[in-house]
Design a protein around this motif. Structure first.
Motif, PDB file in Angstrom:
ATOM      1  N   PHE A   1      32.386  30.779  50.519  1.00  0.00           N
ATOM      2  CA  PHE A   1      33.566  30.519  51.346  1.00  0.00           C
ATOM      3  C   PHE A   1      34.809  31.142  50.727  1.00  0.00           C
ATOM      4  CE2 PHE A   1      33.181  27.032  48.365  1.00  0.00           C
ATOM      5  CZ  PHE A   1      34.486  26.746  47.972  1.00  0.00           C
ATOM      6  N   ILE A   2      34.864  31.209  49.390  1.00  0.00           N
ATOM      7  CA  ILE A   2      36.001  31.842  48.727  1.00  0.00           C
ATOM      8  C   ILE A   2      35.931  33.351  48.912  1.00  0.00           C
ATOM      9  CG2 ILE A   2      37.067  32.307  46.491  1.00  0.00           C
ATOM     10  CD1 ILE A   2      36.348  29.484  45.648  1.00  0.00           C
ATOM     11  N   ALA A   3      34.757  33.921  48.691  1.00  0.00           N
ATOM     12  CA  ALA A   3      34.603  35.366  48.872  1.00  0.00           C
ATOM     13  C   ALA A   3      34.930  35.765  50.312  1.00  0.00           C
ATOM     14  CB  ALA A   3      33.182  35.784  48.512  1.00  0.00           C
ATOM     15  N   GLN A   4      34.496  34.956  51.259  1.00  0.00           N
ATOM     16  CA  GLN A   4      34.767  35.219  52.670  1.00  0.00           C
ATOM     17  C   GLN A   4      36.272  35.225  52.937  1.00  0.00           C
ATOM     18  OE1 GLN A   4      32.642  32.983  56.045  1.00  0.00           O
ATOM     19  NE2 GLN A   4      34.545  31.840  55.814  1.00  0.00           N
ATOM     20  N   GLU A   5      36.984  34.255  52.368  1.00  0.00           N
ATOM     21  CA  GLU A   5      38.436  34.182  52.555  1.00  0.00           C
ATOM     22  C   GLU A   5      39.131  35.394  51.946  1.00  0.00           C
ATOM     23  OE1 GLU A   5      41.718  32.295  49.984  1.00  0.00           O
ATOM     24  OE2 GLU A   5      40.842  30.635  51.123  1.00  0.00           O
ATOM     25  N   LEU A   6      38.742  35.738  50.721  1.00  0.00           N
ATOM     26  CA  LEU A   6      39.401  36.839  50.027  1.00  0.00           C
ATOM     27  C   LEU A   6      39.154  38.171  50.732  1.00  0.00           C
ATOM     28  CD1 LEU A   6      38.723  35.735  46.342  1.00  0.00           C
ATOM     29  CD2 LEU A   6      40.838  35.481  47.657  1.00  0.00           C
ATOM     30  N   ARG A   7      37.949  38.361  51.243  1.00  0.00           N
ATOM     31  CA  ARG A   7      37.682  39.590  52.002  1.00  0.00           C
ATOM     32  C   ARG A   7      38.521  39.599  53.276  1.00  0.00           C
ATOM     33  NH1 ARG A   7      37.577  44.709  52.175  1.00  0.00           N
ATOM     34  NH2 ARG A   7      36.129  45.652  53.678  1.00  0.00           N
ATOM     35  N   GLY A   8      38.667  38.439  53.909  1.00  0.00           N
ATOM     36  CA  GLY A   8      39.496  38.353  55.097  1.00  0.00           C
ATOM     37  C   GLY A   8      40.950  38.710  54.807  1.00  0.00           C
ATOM     38  N   LEU A   9      41.453  38.267  53.655  1.00  0.00           N
ATOM     39  CA  LEU A   9      42.825  38.612  53.271  1.00  0.00           C
ATOM     40  C   LEU A   9      42.969  40.116  53.052  1.00  0.00           C
ATOM     41  CD1 LEU A   9      43.665  35.672  50.820  1.00  0.00           C
ATOM     42  CD2 LEU A   9      44.625  36.053  53.098  1.00  0.00           C
ATOM     43  N   GLU A  10      41.953  40.709  52.411  1.00  0.00           N
ATOM     44  CA  GLU A  10      41.992  42.166  52.233  1.00  0.00           C
ATOM     45  C   GLU A  10      42.044  42.886  53.578  1.00  0.00           C
ATOM     46  OE1 GLU A  10      39.856  43.378  48.048  1.00  0.00           O
ATOM     47  OE2 GLU A  10      38.585  43.208  49.830  1.00  0.00           O
ATOM     48  N   LEU A  11      41.197  42.463  54.489  1.00  0.00           N
ATOM     49  CA  LEU A  11      41.151  43.113  55.798  1.00  0.00           C
ATOM     50  C   LEU A  11      42.431  42.889  56.589  1.00  0.00           C
ATOM     51  CD1 LEU A  11      37.456  42.325  56.792  1.00  0.00           C
ATOM     52  CD2 LEU A  11      38.395  44.530  56.075  1.00  0.00           C
ATOM     53  N   SER A  12      43.184  41.838  56.213  1.00  0.00           N
ATOM     54  CA  SER A  12      44.467  41.562  56.866  1.00  0.00           C
ATOM     55  C   SER A  12      45.607  42.367  56.254  1.00  0.00           C
ATOM     56  CB  SER A  12      44.788  40.063  56.774  1.00  0.00           C
ATOM     57  OG  SER A  12      43.803  39.297  57.434  1.00  0.00           O
ATOM     58  N   GLY A  13      45.301  43.156  55.230  1.00  0.00           N
ATOM     59  CA  GLY A  13      46.306  44.020  54.642  1.00  0.00           C
ATOM     60  C   GLY A  13      46.845  43.597  53.302  1.00  0.00           C
ATOM     61  N   HIS A  14      46.312  42.525  52.717  1.00  0.00           N
ATOM     62  CA  HIS A  14      46.786  42.056  51.415  1.00  0.00           C
ATOM     63  C   HIS A  14      46.139  42.873  50.284  1.00  0.00           C
ATOM     64  CE1 HIS A  14      48.742  38.395  52.985  1.00  0.00           C
ATOM     65  NE2 HIS A  14      47.739  38.386  53.852  1.00  0.00           N
ATOM     66  N   LYS A  15      46.930  43.240  49.322  1.00  0.00           N
ATOM     67  CA  LYS A  15      46.423  43.883  48.112  1.00  0.00           C
ATOM     68  C   LYS A  15      46.175  42.794  47.073  1.00  0.00           C
ATOM     69  CE  LYS A  15      49.109  48.095  48.975  1.00  0.00           C
ATOM     70  NZ  LYS A  15      50.198  48.973  48.455  1.00  0.00           N
ATOM     71  N   LEU A  16      44.958  42.754  46.547  1.00  0.00           N
ATOM     72  CA  LEU A  16      44.556  41.690  45.634  1.00  0.00           C
ATOM     73  C   LEU A  16      44.043  42.256  44.319  1.00  0.00           C
ATOM     74  CD1 LEU A  16      42.439  39.507  48.126  1.00  0.00           C
ATOM     75  CD2 LEU A  16      44.896  39.349  47.698  1.00  0.00           C
ATOM     76  N   VAL A  17      44.217  41.484  43.260  1.00  0.00           N
ATOM     77  CA  VAL A  17      43.548  41.734  41.992  1.00  0.00           C
ATOM     78  C   VAL A  17      43.059  40.385  41.500  1.00  0.00           C
ATOM     79  CG1 VAL A  17      45.740  41.604  40.711  1.00  0.00           C
ATOM     80  CG2 VAL A  17      43.745  42.674  39.647  1.00  0.00           C
ATOM     81  N   PHE A  18      41.798  40.314  41.056  1.00  0.00           N
ATOM     82  CA  PHE A  18      41.191  39.054  40.648  1.00  0.00           C
ATOM     83  C   PHE A  18      41.263  38.886  39.132  1.00  0.00           C
ATOM     84  CE2 PHE A  18      37.944  39.271  44.396  1.00  0.00           C
ATOM     85  CZ  PHE A  18      38.984  39.133  45.300  1.00  0.00           C
ATOM     86  N   TYR A  19      41.578  37.665  38.709  1.00  0.00           N
ATOM     87  CA  TYR A  19      41.498  37.285  37.303  1.00  0.00           C
ATOM     88  C   TYR A  19      40.545  36.100  37.210  1.00  0.00           C
ATOM     89  CZ  TYR A  19      45.303  40.395  36.109  1.00  0.00           C
ATOM     90  OH  TYR A  19      46.068  41.516  35.904  1.00  0.00           O
ATOM     91  N   SER A  20      39.405  36.315  36.574  1.00  0.00           N
ATOM     92  CA  SER A  20      38.375  35.281  36.475  1.00  0.00           C
ATOM     93  C   SER A  20      38.386  34.649  35.089  1.00  0.00           C
ATOM     94  CB  SER A  20      36.996  35.878  36.773  1.00  0.00           C
ATOM     95  OG  SER A  20      35.987  34.908  36.584  1.00  0.00           O
ATOM     96  N   MET A  21      38.314  33.328  35.061  1.00  0.00           N
ATOM     97  CA  MET A  21      38.314  32.596  33.793  1.00  0.00           C
ATOM     98  C   MET A  21      36.939  32.594  33.132  1.00  0.00           C
ATOM     99  SD  MET A  21      40.637  29.436  35.187  1.00  0.00           S
ATOM    100  CE  MET A  21      40.283  28.390  33.780  1.00  0.00           C
TER     101      MET A  21
END
Length: 429
Positions: free
Chosen positions: A19-39
């Protein structure tokens, strides 16, 4: 959209968090530029297809400070001359006094690395989960002067102390959460309840298209064609799989069934031992972690889905398990419990069956009832799918989330035009 959002995650990629991956991909497709920081580094090498679609780079923070001491020390020394570092340190020391744990120490070290290594194009921070990822994000926000927001889910809400939740709620721009019960709880703890938004995860229904399920006919009377029970979920206390095994042991001898479980988890071996002790192991398939494609295949080939959620001893619980939404999208009859957000999806005997948690007898009766009644399974499955396709399309939640990001972006732009946004490491309190 302009600018880049740094997304702070506890671990990435994780099979249990589609569900998180789905949301983040949706944000990308909406035009958001993302960079992930994983703990954390990924524990499982398997990936879902959506992980390969996501374009954002992933940077791993030092999971344990002793693992990358030079990196952590270098970042701390770079930040220590900045006034905002001491603001963050003061906040952290206050939190550490209330929660004197190694985990709290580790969070501050990770926050230093995050704040130090952020690229200049990052203009906001976004944490998934309001416990440890939000703590790292909160400290980094103080160090950099960048605004932050957060998504809260289940365990992170119910196992965090109220003082910690309130502190984060009162410092971030907004929080999104995925159940009405979690929404109400967080609103009570916030000085500004309007900052807390109810946004269901939903499903990307293109990935879970309608399935023309054949009319059910298995009724448990044929040992050569038993009723197929299915569950997806980590083998952890809150999922209640030990209660399910007890319920299966109580099933009448004339009802034939098999149970398939998909998921990893710390209790997997003890559950297998329990199954052997109960004499059930020859009717159970333990498949471990699997891809989304395999999970979908089992939704379609099963007769009912069972997830007997409970509240764990430490307060951990599910929010609204995404696997229930997935199962219902395939018109699969579901049995669960009225924990957290489950009743927001399933009303008993109309769109599924709910039984009390930790009640093996009630669970056994519900399973037997659905085993013997293929027509009822078919009715509940169709009603569940209708509910999911009407109310749990993830595009609705994505639109709400986009609106929050857009509003935050407008605030950042106004601050920048007024000259109040500077190089994060040069920012003054």
């Amino acid at each position: 959209m302009g600018g880049t959002t740094a997304v702070i995650l506890k671990g990435y990629p994780r099979l249990s968090e589609t569900f998180i991956a789905q949301e983040l991909r949706g944000l990308e497709l909406s035009g958001h530029k993302l960079v992930f920081y994983s703990m954390r580094q990924p524990r499982d090498k398997k990936r879902h297809p959506i992980h390969d679609e996501i374009e954002a780079p992933v940077i791993y923070l030092p999971e344990y400070l002793r693992g990358e001491p030079a990196r952590t020390l270098r970042c701390c020394l770079k930040l220590i001359v900045k006034p905002r570092f001491w603001l963050a340190a003061g906040k952290w020391i206050g939190d550490l006094i209330k929660e004197p744990t190694r985990n709290r120490i580790r969070r501050f070290g990770q926050a230093c690395v995050l704040a130090c290594e952020l690229p200049p194009e990052v203009d906001r921070l976004y944490a998934h989960f309001i416990h440890t990822p939000a703590a790292v994000t909160h400290y980094a926000s103080i160090m950099t002067g960048l605004p932050w927001s957060c998504s809260a889910h289940a365990k992170d809400i119910w196992t965090s102390p109220d003082w910690d939740l309130s502190s984060k709620l009162n410092s971030c721009d907004w929080v999104a959460t995925c159940t009405a019960v979690g929404h109400a709880h967080l609103q009570k703890l916030s000085q500004t309840p309007s900052r807390v938004h109810l946004i269901y995860h939903g499903l990307d229904l293109k990935r879970f298209p309608h399935f023309n399920r054949e009319p059910a006919n298995r009724d448990g009377s044929n040992g050569d064609d038993p009723v197929r029970l299915f569950s997806v979920g980590r083998a952890v206390e809150k999922k209640g799989f030990d209660t399910l095994l007890e319920a299966l042991a109580r099933m009448p001898a004339d009802v034939h069934w098999t149970w398939t479980h998909i998921g990893g988890g710390d209790l997997a071996e003890s559950l297998k031992e329990q199954a052997v002790a109960l004499g059930l192991d020859d009717r159970i398939n333990w498949l471990g972690s699997q891809s989304q494609a395999t999970v979908l295949e089992h939704y379609r080939n099963s007769d009912m889905f069972v997830l007997p959620c409970r509240i764990a001893k430490d307060g951990d619980r599910d929010g609204l398990p995404n696997v229930l939404v997935e199962a219902q999208s395939q018109a699969l009859a579901c049995i669960s419990t009225p924990i957290s957000g489950v009743p927001e999806l399933i009303n008993s005997d109309q769109r599924g069956v709910l039984v009390p948690p930790d009640d093996a007898g009630a669970l056994a009766n519900a399973i037997e009832r659905l085993c013997r009644s293929p027509a009822l399974r078919d009715q509940l499955g169709k009603a569940g799918e209708e509910r999911v396709r009407a109310a749990f399309d993830y595009n609705a939640g994505l639109n709400q989330l986009n609106a929050l990001f857009y509003s935050q972006k407008q605030s950042i732009a106004k601050a920048s035009a007024a000259g109040t946004v500077a190089d994060p490491l040069q920012a003054k309190p």
